[in-house]
Design a protein around this motif. Structure first.
Motif, PDB file in Angstrom:
ATOM      1  N   THR A 113      -1.804   5.129  13.512  1.00 26.80           N
ATOM      2  CA  THR A 113      -1.585   3.973  12.651  1.00 26.80           C
ATOM      3  C   THR A 113      -0.320   4.128  11.807  1.00 26.80           C
ATOM      4  N   SER A 114      -0.189   5.218  11.083  1.00 27.20           N
ATOM      5  CA  SER A 114       0.947   5.375  10.170  1.00 27.20           C
ATOM      6  C   SER A 114       2.255   5.698  10.886  1.00 27.20           C
ATOM      7  N   GLN A 152      -6.841  16.021   3.360  1.00 32.60           N
ATOM      8  CA  GLN A 152      -6.078  14.949   4.004  1.00 32.60           C
ATOM      9  C   GLN A 152      -4.974  15.529   4.891  1.00 32.60           C
ATOM     10  N   THR A 153      -5.286  16.568   5.632  1.00 27.35           N
ATOM     11  CA  THR A 153      -4.263  17.173   6.479  1.00 27.35           C
ATOM     12  C   THR A 153      -3.724  16.168   7.492  1.00 27.35           C
ATOM     13  N   ASN A 154      -4.596  15.324   8.047  1.00 27.57           N
ATOM     14  CA  ASN A 154      -4.151  14.315   9.008  1.00 27.57           C
ATOM     15  C   ASN A 154      -3.248  13.267   8.340  1.00 27.57           C
ATOM     16  N   TYR A 155      -3.681  12.761   7.196  1.00 30.71           N
ATOM     17  CA  TYR A 155      -2.913  11.746   6.470  1.00 30.71           C
ATOM     18  C   TYR A 155      -1.592  12.322   5.958  1.00 30.71           C
ATOM     19  N   SER A 156      -1.648  13.551   5.441  1.00 33.09           N
ATOM     20  CA  SER A 156      -0.433  14.214   4.972  1.00 33.09           C
ATOM     21  C   SER A 156       0.541  14.436   6.116  1.00 33.09           C
ATOM     22  N   ALA A 157       0.018  14.795   7.288  1.00 31.42           N
ATOM     23  CA  ALA A 157       0.874  15.005   8.462  1.00 31.42           C
ATOM     24  C   ALA A 157       1.536  13.703   8.885  1.00 31.42           C
ATOM     25  N   ALA A 158       0.770  12.619   8.917  1.00 31.36           N
ATOM     26  CA  ALA A 158       1.308  11.322   9.330  1.00 31.36           C
ATOM     27  C   ALA A 158       2.381  10.836   8.365  1.00 31.36           C
TER      28      ALA A 158
END
Length: 244
Positions: A113-114, A152-158
């Protein structure tokens, strides 16, 4: 020629505030992208029109390349006198959890998404912007993408990848008067933060409060304006003083 601004995830929260602000302050015709909540998108459209602006809604999932291209191609064919001057890549989702227990789809859906959403939408319009020698690309990132947030490893990565993409693309297109910047909000009062313990979290915010979506929209509107033509490749934090 009708000048347009496309805001992904524009039906609610920060995206909604941005849509309203771009219509009011810069008189753009607003393309309100949404995925599923049509009523919220229509409400944003009504609010813009009630203030004398113009807008329309476009339903597509930014993470789906084929769907994104199909909807945008249809819009382009029906509006051959229109030009998209501004893209605000705001669509994003969270699937929070500790990395060691993170399921593959919780990783993939957030990245798609991001980050892939940024590619799918921006790549569609970038050649037109370069030919027109004008464009404003604004990527909504996050304090999580700048400093990282546990859980939020996924969100931080994105969002961190989007920070790097912002800096790289800005250098590619600057000679054609296309600017690319990112806005990194901290804790902002929206549906996404409604479940958070605000009284506890403001202890780590020097400004001692959550931000308002309209404050973020004011910054985005400035970056979308002619006044910001010499600002590009920047990541601008709006977080009440949280270290980032």
């Amino acid at each position: 020629m009708k000048k347009c601004a496309l805001v992904t995830g524009g039906s609610r929260g920060i995206g909604k505030a941005i849509c309203i602000k771009l219509a009011k302050n810069l008189q753009y015709h607003i393309l309100i992208n949404y995925q599923s909540n049509k009523e919220a998108a229509l409400e944003t459209q009504r609010m813009i029109e009630n203030q004398g602006g113009s807008a329309e809604i476009l339903a597509f999932n930014v993470a789906d390349l084929e769907e994104t291209q199909q909807v945008l191609n249809q819009w382009k064919e029906a509006n051959n006198e229109a030009v998209v001057d501004v893209i605000v890549n705001n669509a994003g989702i969270t699937r929070d959890g500790l990395f060691m227990w993170m399921q593959p789809n919780d990783w993939k859906s957030v990245i798609d998404t991001s980050l892939n959403g940024f590619y799918n939408v921006t790549n569609f319009f970038i050649q037109d912007m370069l030919r027109n020698k004008y464009g404003r690309i604004i990527n909504m990132v996050s304090v999580s993408g700048v400093k990282g947030t546990p859980g939020q490893t996924n969100y931080s990565a994105a969002k961190g990848a989007l920070v790097a993409a912002t800096k790289a693309l800005a250098q590619e297109v600057a000679k054609r008067k296309v600017t690319v910047n990112a806005v990194a909000p901290g804790f902002i009062k929206t549906d996404m933060t409604a479940a958070l313990d605000e009284r506890e979290l403001i202890k780590i915010i020097p400004a001692n409060r959550f931000g308002e979506a309209e404050e973020v929209a004011d910054l985005v509107a400035f970056l979308a304006s002619d006044k910001s033509g010499y600002i590009t490749g920047e990541i601008i934090n709006i977080n009440g003083g949280i270290y980032s």
